[in-house]
Design an enzyme around this catalytic site. Structure first.
Site, PDB file in Angstrom:
ATOM      1  N   LYS A  23     -33.920 -30.967   7.323  1.00 26.41           N
ATOM      2  CA  LYS A  23     -32.758 -30.700   6.472  1.00 26.41           C
ATOM      3  C   LYS A  23     -31.686 -31.767   6.656  1.00 26.41           C
ATOM      4  O   LYS A  23     -31.102 -32.268   5.688  1.00 26.41           O
ATOM      5  CB  LYS A  23     -32.164 -29.332   6.813  1.00 26.41           C
ATOM      6  CG  LYS A  23     -30.868 -29.018   6.093  1.00 26.41           C
ATOM      7  CD  LYS A  23     -30.243 -27.724   6.538  1.00 26.41           C
ATOM      8  CE  LYS A  23     -29.396 -27.868   7.786  1.00 26.41           C
ATOM      9  NZ  LYS A  23     -28.065 -28.448   7.497  1.00 26.41           N
ATOM     10  N   ASN A  24     -31.427 -32.140   7.908  1.00 33.29           N
ATOM     11  CA  ASN A  24     -30.365 -33.105   8.189  1.00 33.29           C
ATOM     12  C   ASN A  24     -30.722 -34.516   7.739  1.00 33.29           C
ATOM     13  O   ASN A  24     -29.860 -35.394   7.743  1.00 33.29           O
ATOM     14  CB  ASN A  24     -30.039 -33.102   9.682  1.00 33.29           C
ATOM     15  CG  ASN A  24     -29.348 -31.821  10.129  1.00 33.29           C
ATOM     16  OD1 ASN A  24     -28.804 -31.094   9.308  1.00 33.29           O
ATOM     17  ND2 ASN A  24     -29.392 -31.540  11.415  1.00 33.29           N
ATOM     18  N   CYS A 120     -15.444 -24.451   8.637  1.00 29.37           N
ATOM     19  CA  CYS A 120     -16.816 -24.178   9.041  1.00 29.37           C
ATOM     20  C   CYS A 120     -16.796 -23.232  10.231  1.00 29.37           C
ATOM     21  O   CYS A 120     -15.905 -23.304  11.070  1.00 29.37           O
ATOM     22  CB  CYS A 120     -17.527 -25.481   9.419  1.00 29.37           C
ATOM     23  SG  CYS A 120     -19.236 -25.249   9.932  1.00 29.37           S
ATOM     24  N   ARG A 125     -14.831 -30.011  11.745  1.00 31.12           N
ATOM     25  CA  ARG A 125     -15.557 -31.144  11.156  1.00 31.12           C
ATOM     26  C   ARG A 125     -14.655 -32.028  10.290  1.00 31.12           C
ATOM     27  O   ARG A 125     -14.843 -32.132   9.073  1.00 31.12           O
ATOM     28  CB  ARG A 125     -16.743 -30.647  10.313  1.00 31.12           C
ATOM     29  CG  ARG A 125     -17.750 -29.824  11.079  1.00 31.12           C
ATOM     30  CD  ARG A 125     -19.035 -29.715  10.305  1.00 31.12           C
ATOM     31  NE  ARG A 125     -19.927 -28.707  10.857  1.00 31.12           N
ATOM     32  CZ  ARG A 125     -21.210 -28.595  10.548  1.00 31.12           C
ATOM     33  NH1 ARG A 125     -21.750 -29.424   9.696  1.00 31.12           N
ATOM     34  NH2 ARG A 125     -21.953 -27.662  11.070  1.00 31.12           N
ATOM     35  N   ASP A 309     -27.237 -28.985  17.881  1.00 34.01           N
ATOM     36  CA  ASP A 309     -28.005 -28.075  17.033  1.00 34.01           C
ATOM     37  C   ASP A 309     -29.105 -27.334  17.787  1.00 34.01           C
ATOM     38  O   ASP A 309     -29.754 -26.459  17.215  1.00 34.01           O
ATOM     39  CB  ASP A 309     -28.618 -28.831  15.849  1.00 34.01           C
ATOM     40  CG  ASP A 309     -27.628 -29.037  14.713  1.00 34.01           C
ATOM     41  OD1 ASP A 309     -26.524 -28.472  14.780  1.00 34.01           O
ATOM     42  OD2 ASP A 309     -27.962 -29.749  13.754  1.00 34.01           O
ATOM     43  N   ARG A 401     -30.643 -21.616   5.349  1.00 34.19           N
ATOM     44  CA  ARG A 401     -30.122 -22.977   5.160  1.00 34.19           C
ATOM     45  C   ARG A 401     -30.968 -24.010   5.899  1.00 34.19           C
ATOM     46  O   ARG A 401     -30.986 -25.179   5.503  1.00 34.19           O
ATOM     47  CB  ARG A 401     -28.678 -23.071   5.663  1.00 34.19           C
ATOM     48  CG  ARG A 401     -27.651 -22.315   4.832  1.00 34.19           C
ATOM     49  CD  ARG A 401     -26.244 -22.567   5.363  1.00 34.19           C
ATOM     50  NE  ARG A 401     -26.021 -23.991   5.528  1.00 34.19           N
ATOM     51  CZ  ARG A 401     -25.548 -24.574   6.635  1.00 34.19           C
ATOM     52  NH1 ARG A 401     -25.228 -23.838   7.684  1.00 34.19           N
ATOM     53  NH2 ARG A 401     -25.381 -25.873   6.687  1.00 34.19           N
TER      54      ARG A 401
END
Length: 423
Positions: A23-24, A120, A125, A309, A401
């Site tokens: 995803k990243n 967030c 961020r 993460d 997500r």
């Protein structure tokens, strides 16, 4: 309301698991397709995730044709026609990562209007590094009414030092610099594998990007970029999540095609703990006996440090290891929310500012818990695998997500897990 239900306490994961594209990685790759005035760009090994659908909508909102073949896990993008320089609020507001379209739109159009990203659940961020870098390249930045407007008839190469090796800022500035006049040097750049994957695509498109994966990026601007074909790199965070799942359930799992170098920070801590981790022709195998594991101390850092993460998932592993472990979070200031939910399952933990002390090895019990962010959702599900009794995890929009068919993959390894409540 959708929920995942786990009957835990006896789970020992065994078998093989397939990992999706990252995803990243795919989100900035989709942003990069904006730069191609000639030809189509095809991305392969694309994960089917809600964030990917949102980014597709962001790119489509610019007037670009996006075709997502989910059966083939391929996205084809045609940006050869005139594109709009304004990214629609209705899409950008749904995902913070969409700020990475700012640099490509500005480089392609000479002007970009992108909505200011909101807050967030895991931290603020800030995007000041993105904006400072673009200003160094000659952009005029204004903020009004919740929008960021950047203008530059022609971006100029510049020497940029990032105060922090921000992944998003590195991606934004790297893409903007591909069409700038002259040479751009980005120092203290992010070094993540996803940065390397983006640089590879940009070079296939005709860019001149050097040094990806190191602290210094050098980009020589070119006049025009074209479409290309490219594979999304494997998701090291999903791979790491299944490595942790195997370790905490005394399992034996082969994470297929996992890349040792990308997962080295995590692997080093697993080995220190006493987990058996071996590289095989088919991927990375993880074997463990929880009773023999030792507590460890971990500190999250930008790559090549331990990834933030993986913090939540690793604290779930710490919870089953007898003794006191510690987790220091240096990247995001509000990323221990999952521990409050894990307390409902019997976890004994103390949180002291940026440090969580985990008193592991106690009796964990199933409970009803709620996901607070993407990685927290995975951590709660993993904890449910080892907790006695039934665990119910809600707020699955966070999970969707970043994980595709997560519960099905765990079930394929022997977990008693199901998802209920969907349409």
């Amino acid at each position: 309301m959708e929920q995942i239900i786990i009957d835990g306490g006896q789970t020992r994961l065994q078998g093989e698991v397939t990992i999706e594209g990252a995803k990243n990685a795919v989100l900035p790759l989709l942003a990069a397709t904006i730069l191609a005035k000639d030809g189509q760009t095809t991305l392969r090994h694309v994960p089917i995730l809600s964030d990917v659908f949102v980014m597709n909508d962001v790119v489509r909102g610019l007037g670009i044709t996006v075709d997502f073949n989910q059966e083939q896990n391929e996205i084809t993008v045609d940006a050869t026609n005139f594109i709009d320089h304004t990214a629609p609020y209705e899409y950008v507001s749904r995902m913070r990562a969409s700020i990475v379209v700012l640099g490509p739109i500005l480089a392609r159009c000479g002007e970009a209007v992108v909505s200011m990203p909101g807050g967030c659940s895991i931290g603020s961020r800030p995007i000041d590094l993105h904006l400072k870098g673009l200003e160094a390249m000659g952009a005029e930045i204004t903020q009004f009414g919740g929008d960021i407007t950047a203008k530059a008839a022609k971006l100029k190469g510049a020497n940029i030092y990032l105060d922090f090796p921000s992944v998003g800022a590195t991606q934004n500035l790297m893409m903007a610099a591909t069409l700038a006049e002259g040479k751009t040097v980005i120092e203290n750049a992010a070094r993540e594998p996803e940065i390397v994957n983006l640089a590879v695509l940009l070079n296939k498109m005709g860019a001149d990007v050097r040094g990806a994966g190191t602290e210094t990026l050098t980009i020589i601007g070119v006049k025009r970029l074209h479409g290309a074909e490219h594979d999304v790199v494997q998701d090291r965070i999903e791979a790491g999540t299944f490595m942790v799942a195997a370790a905490m359930t005394s399992g034996d799992v082969l994470v297929k095609d996992a890349i040792w170098e990308h997962n080295r920070p995590l692997i080093s801590k697993l080995l220190e703990m006493g987990v058996e981790v071996t590289e095989e022709a088919g991927g990375i195998r993880v074997r463990s006996t929880v009773q023999n594991l030792k507590p460890v101390s971990v500190k999250t850092l930008p790559h090549p440090g331990f990834p933030t993460d993986m913090q939540a998932q690793f604290t779930a592993l710490m919870a089953v290891v007898k003794g006191e472990s510690s987790m220091i979070e240096t990247v995001f200031e509000n990323r221990f929310q999952h521990l409050e939910e894990m307390r409902r399952m019997g976890l004994h933990t103390e949180i002291l500012r940026d440090t969580a002390l985990i008193h592991g090895g106690g009796n964990l019990q199933g409970a009803k818990v709620m996901s607070t962010d993407l990685r927290a959702s995975a951590a709660l599900i993993l904890t449910g695998l080892v907790a006695q009794g039934q665990t119910t995890v809600t707020k699955l929009e966070h999970l969707d997500r970043g994980y595709y068919q997560f519960h099905e993959k765990l079930a394929g390894l022997g977990a008693s897990i199901r998802r209920e409540g969907g349409a």
